[in-house]
Scaffold this motif. Structure first.
Motif, PDB file in Angstrom:
ATOM      1  N   TYR A 172     -21.019 -24.657 -14.746  1.00 46.85           N
ATOM      2  CA  TYR A 172     -21.651 -23.770 -15.636  1.00 46.85           C
ATOM      3  C   TYR A 172     -22.687 -22.897 -14.823  1.00 46.85           C
ATOM      4  N   GLN A 173     -23.261 -23.529 -13.836  1.00 45.51           N
ATOM      5  CA  GLN A 173     -24.390 -23.003 -12.918  1.00 45.51           C
ATOM      6  C   GLN A 173     -23.739 -22.017 -11.954  1.00 45.51           C
ATOM      7  N   GLU A 174     -22.492 -22.034 -11.551  1.00 48.60           N
ATOM      8  CA  GLU A 174     -22.143 -21.015 -10.524  1.00 48.60           C
ATOM      9  C   GLU A 174     -21.714 -19.716 -11.360  1.00 48.60           C
ATOM     10  N   ALA A 175     -21.090 -19.938 -12.661  1.00 51.62           N
ATOM     11  CA  ALA A 175     -20.797 -18.849 -13.582  1.00 51.62           C
ATOM     12  C   ALA A 175     -22.130 -18.105 -13.861  1.00 51.62           C
ATOM     13  N   GLN A 176     -23.352 -18.889 -14.172  1.00 52.60           N
ATOM     14  CA  GLN A 176     -24.493 -18.461 -14.757  1.00 52.60           C
ATOM     15  C   GLN A 176     -25.066 -17.370 -13.676  1.00 52.60           C
ATOM     16  N   ASN A 177     -24.815 -18.123 -12.129  1.00 55.71           N
ATOM     17  CA  ASN A 177     -25.529 -17.358 -10.929  1.00 55.71           C
ATOM     18  C   ASN A 177     -24.948 -15.787 -10.975  1.00 55.71           C
ATOM     19  N   ILE A 178     -23.615 -15.876 -11.264  1.00 51.01           N
ATOM     20  CA  ILE A 178     -22.912 -14.534 -11.207  1.00 51.01           C
ATOM     21  C   ILE A 178     -23.270 -13.866 -12.318  1.00 51.01           C
ATOM     22  N   ILE A 179     -23.580 -14.351 -13.657  1.00 47.65           N
ATOM     23  CA  ILE A 179     -24.313 -13.289 -14.768  1.00 47.65           C
ATOM     24  C   ILE A 179     -25.620 -12.936 -14.333  1.00 47.65           C
ATOM     25  N   ASP A 180     -26.188 -13.899 -13.873  1.00 47.98           N
ATOM     26  CA  ASP A 180     -27.801 -13.294 -13.572  1.00 47.98           C
ATOM     27  C   ASP A 180     -27.732 -12.359 -12.464  1.00 47.98           C
ATOM     28  N   ASN A 181     -26.787 -12.508 -11.393  1.00 43.25           N
ATOM     29  CA  ASN A 181     -26.851 -11.640 -10.240  1.00 43.25           C
ATOM     30  C   ASN A 181     -26.000 -10.168 -10.592  1.00 43.25           C
ATOM     31  N   GLU A 209     -15.946  -9.729 -15.979  1.00 45.10           N
ATOM     32  CA  GLU A 209     -15.309 -10.652 -17.028  1.00 45.10           C
ATOM     33  C   GLU A 209     -16.267 -11.222 -17.641  1.00 45.10           C
ATOM     34  N   LEU A 210     -17.025 -12.075 -16.736  1.00 44.59           N
ATOM     35  CA  LEU A 210     -18.051 -12.911 -17.275  1.00 44.59           C
ATOM     36  C   LEU A 210     -19.332 -12.189 -17.728  1.00 44.59           C
ATOM     37  N   LEU A 211     -19.625 -11.099 -17.577  1.00 46.80           N
ATOM     38  CA  LEU A 211     -20.853 -10.470 -18.306  1.00 46.80           C
ATOM     39  C   LEU A 211     -20.357  -9.802 -19.639  1.00 46.80           C
ATOM     40  N   VAL A 212     -19.089  -9.509 -19.659  1.00 42.60           N
ATOM     41  CA  VAL A 212     -18.487  -9.258 -21.110  1.00 42.60           C
ATOM     42  C   VAL A 212     -18.532 -10.147 -21.901  1.00 42.60           C
ATOM     43  N   LEU A 213     -18.210 -11.302 -21.661  1.00 41.68           N
ATOM     44  CA  LEU A 213     -17.908 -12.638 -22.552  1.00 41.68           C
ATOM     45  C   LEU A 213     -19.351 -13.225 -22.713  1.00 41.68           C
ATOM     46  N   ASP A 214     -20.302 -12.810 -21.625  1.00 41.79           N
ATOM     47  CA  ASP A 214     -21.725 -13.294 -22.027  1.00 41.79           C
ATOM     48  C   ASP A 214     -22.146 -12.620 -22.947  1.00 41.79           C
ATOM     49  N   ARG A 215     -22.014 -11.372 -22.912  1.00 40.64           N
ATOM     50  CA  ARG A 215     -22.505 -10.315 -23.940  1.00 40.64           C
ATOM     51  C   ARG A 215     -22.027 -10.518 -25.477  1.00 40.64           C
ATOM     52  N   LEU A 216     -20.636 -10.726 -25.388  1.00 38.43           N
ATOM     53  CA  LEU A 216     -20.136 -10.894 -26.765  1.00 38.43           C
ATOM     54  C   LEU A 216     -20.410 -12.259 -27.351  1.00 38.43           C
ATOM     55  N   LYS A 248     -30.543 -29.243 -18.083  1.00 38.34           N
ATOM     56  CA  LYS A 248     -30.908 -27.970 -18.795  1.00 38.34           C
ATOM     57  C   LYS A 248     -29.742 -27.193 -19.393  1.00 38.34           C
ATOM     58  N   ILE A 249     -29.879 -26.919 -20.602  1.00 32.59           N
ATOM     59  CA  ILE A 249     -28.801 -25.932 -21.483  1.00 32.59           C
ATOM     60  C   ILE A 249     -29.005 -24.576 -20.915  1.00 32.59           C
ATOM     61  N   ILE A 250     -27.900 -24.065 -20.468  1.00 31.89           N
ATOM     62  CA  ILE A 250     -28.141 -22.396 -19.760  1.00 31.89           C
ATOM     63  C   ILE A 250     -27.230 -21.767 -20.719  1.00 31.89           C
ATOM     64  N   ASP A 251     -27.323 -20.279 -20.564  1.00 28.51           N
ATOM     65  CA  ASP A 251     -26.456 -19.418 -21.296  1.00 28.51           C
ATOM     66  C   ASP A 251     -24.829 -19.683 -21.407  1.00 28.51           C
ATOM     67  N   THR A 252     -24.286 -20.070 -20.000  1.00 29.50           N
ATOM     68  CA  THR A 252     -22.825 -20.269 -19.833  1.00 29.50           C
ATOM     69  C   THR A 252     -22.631 -21.336 -20.700  1.00 29.50           C
ATOM     70  N   ASN A 253     -23.418 -22.435 -21.112  1.00 33.18           N
ATOM     71  CA  ASN A 253     -22.910 -23.316 -22.295  1.00 33.18           C
ATOM     72  C   ASN A 253     -22.868 -23.165 -23.450  1.00 33.18           C
ATOM     73  N   HIS A 254     -23.704 -21.914 -23.706  1.00 38.06           N
ATOM     74  CA  HIS A 254     -23.735 -21.180 -25.088  1.00 38.06           C
ATOM     75  C   HIS A 254     -22.467 -20.491 -25.109  1.00 38.06           C
ATOM     76  N   LEU A 255     -22.083 -19.874 -23.975  1.00 41.35           N
ATOM     77  CA  LEU A 255     -21.026 -18.760 -23.940  1.00 41.35           C
ATOM     78  C   LEU A 255     -19.791 -19.808 -24.225  1.00 41.35           C
ATOM     79  N   ILE A 256     -19.287 -20.787 -23.641  1.00 40.33           N
ATOM     80  CA  ILE A 256     -18.296 -21.557 -23.847  1.00 40.33           C
ATOM     81  C   ILE A 256     -18.419 -21.903 -25.180  1.00 40.33           C
ATOM     82  N   GLU A 257     -19.334 -22.724 -25.819  1.00 39.75           N
ATOM     83  CA  GLU A 257     -19.704 -22.997 -27.253  1.00 39.75           C
ATOM     84  C   GLU A 257     -19.057 -22.347 -28.170  1.00 39.75           C
ATOM     85  N   GLU A 258     -19.593 -20.683 -28.142  1.00 39.98           N
ATOM     86  CA  GLU A 258     -19.380 -19.912 -29.355  1.00 39.98           C
ATOM     87  C   GLU A 258     -17.861 -19.799 -29.219  1.00 39.98           C
ATOM     88  N   PHE A 259     -16.944 -19.747 -28.031  1.00 36.98           N
ATOM     89  CA  PHE A 259     -15.746 -19.521 -28.305  1.00 36.98           C
ATOM     90  C   PHE A 259     -14.822 -20.628 -28.667  1.00 36.98           C
TER      91      PHE A 259
END
Length: 331
Positions: free
Chosen positions: A135-144, A152-159, A197-208
């Motif tokens: 989760y943290q690795e994916a989050q770092n890529i989205i943040d940076n 791909e991660l940024l699109v999934l995060d946005r959607l 800590k719950i981060i955005d990538t947790n929510h990303l997976i949860e939604e799908f």
């Protein structure tokens, strides 16, 4: 055998050339789910929600199935997992590991830039995970905004953020508790604790995962005209007990909060407001705990009454067949 038979591969839709990855906790060994994403020529996105096809390996009523039914779930203890399935299945051949071909049961969406789901298909597939992210690795890529599969991660995060916002505005309740984790020494004695800590990538997976569960439940549970109702395992959540909500209301009034009970929709939106307003306050943990306790418990049943907490008419569990028996039944 750990090799996938060609005869079965030929029967399935081949997703192996599509960008696919898993996002899981850093200590996970059984990867149930993967996401694939591809830009379509019409400007929309094809998103594949790929779930390990455990039912290909575990046949109904065989010795492993009977044992899994007795165990009914993997049990996650502080220092170990007591798996529902033998580890050669849960951690090896069914686990969607990086760099390996795997059989899946997939929900494939066509979704617009504004996160409108136009269509879906449910199909047996073969996939190849290009990367295992924590989760943290994916989050770092989205943040940076840079790194492997950053687009791909940024699109999934946005959607997923649009989907999440829609879900809450339509009446889903946002229960989010902090989870306590232990740090162990080499002899498995606890040396420290921390809050996960719950981060955005947790929510990303949860939604799908929520979408896949909802689509599968509706596909089987929705009775078309002239059709006979099918027996199915629903995950349902009854509306809260009026008495419990009354006593919660009386308690939180002491802190200056109030719940509107005039209708179920008002109730869910004022519960969301309450949970948002107590965040970070001294009384937050106590009020969050009491709010959860005033809710009904979610259960498995063949009698569908919908899921109050999520505000879904149809809901089931499809996304974790490696570690939950109901999901395997649904598969």
């Amino acid at each position: 055998p750990l090799k996938l038979p060609n005869s079965e591969i030929k029967k399935r839709e081949d997703f192996r050339k599509k960008t696919t990855f898993t996002i899981d906790p850093d200590d996970a060994k059984d990867y149930d789910d993967a996401l694939s994403i591809k830009k379509l020529s019409n400007g929309n996105w094809e998103i594949g929600i790929h779930i390990a096809d455990v039912s290909y390996y575990v046949k109904e009523n065989d010795i492993i199935d009977r044992e899994a039914s007795d165990r009914s779930t993997s049990v996650y203890l502080v220092d170990r997992v007591v798996p529902m399935l033998p580890e050669v299945l849960s951690n090896e051949i069914c686990s969607l590991k990086e760099g390996l071909d795997r059989f899946c049961f997939s929900v494939v969406l066509e979704i617009t830039e504004n996160a409108e789901i136009l269509s879906h298909q449910i199909k047996k597939t073969v996939i190849h995970s290009n990367k295992r992210f924590t989760y943290q690795e994916a989050q770092n890529i989205i943040d940076n905004k840079k790194g492997l599969f950053s687009n791909e991660l940024l699109v999934l995060d946005r959607l997923s953020k649009i989907l999440r916002k829609k879900r809450f505005s339509s009446g889903s309740i946002n229960f989010e508790r902090e989870e306590v984790k232990f740090i162990l020494d080499k002899d498995n004695n606890p040396t420290d604790i921390f809050f996960k800590k719950i981060i955005d990538t947790n929510h990303l997976i949860e939604e799908f995962m929520l979408i896949a569960n909802k689509i599968v439940a509706k596909e089987i549970g929705f009775v078309k005209k002239g059709e006979k109702e099918k027996t199915f395992v629903f995950r349902v959540h009854d509306k809260p007990d009026e008495e419990k909500i009354n006593s919660l209301n009386n308690f939180i009034k002491k802190f200056g909060y109030y719940i509107n009970q005039t209708s179920l929709k008002n109730l869910s939106s004022s519960l969301n407001t309450l949970l948002k307003n107590v965040k970070g306050k001294d009384e937050s943990n106590m009020i969050e705990t009491l709010t959860i306790r005033s809710m009904s418990k979610a259960i498995y049943t063949t009698n569908n009454i919908g899921h109050y907490g999520l505000n879904f008419k149809y809901y089931s569990h499809f996304t974790s067949p490696i570690r939950r028996y109901p999901d395997l039944i649904v598969h």
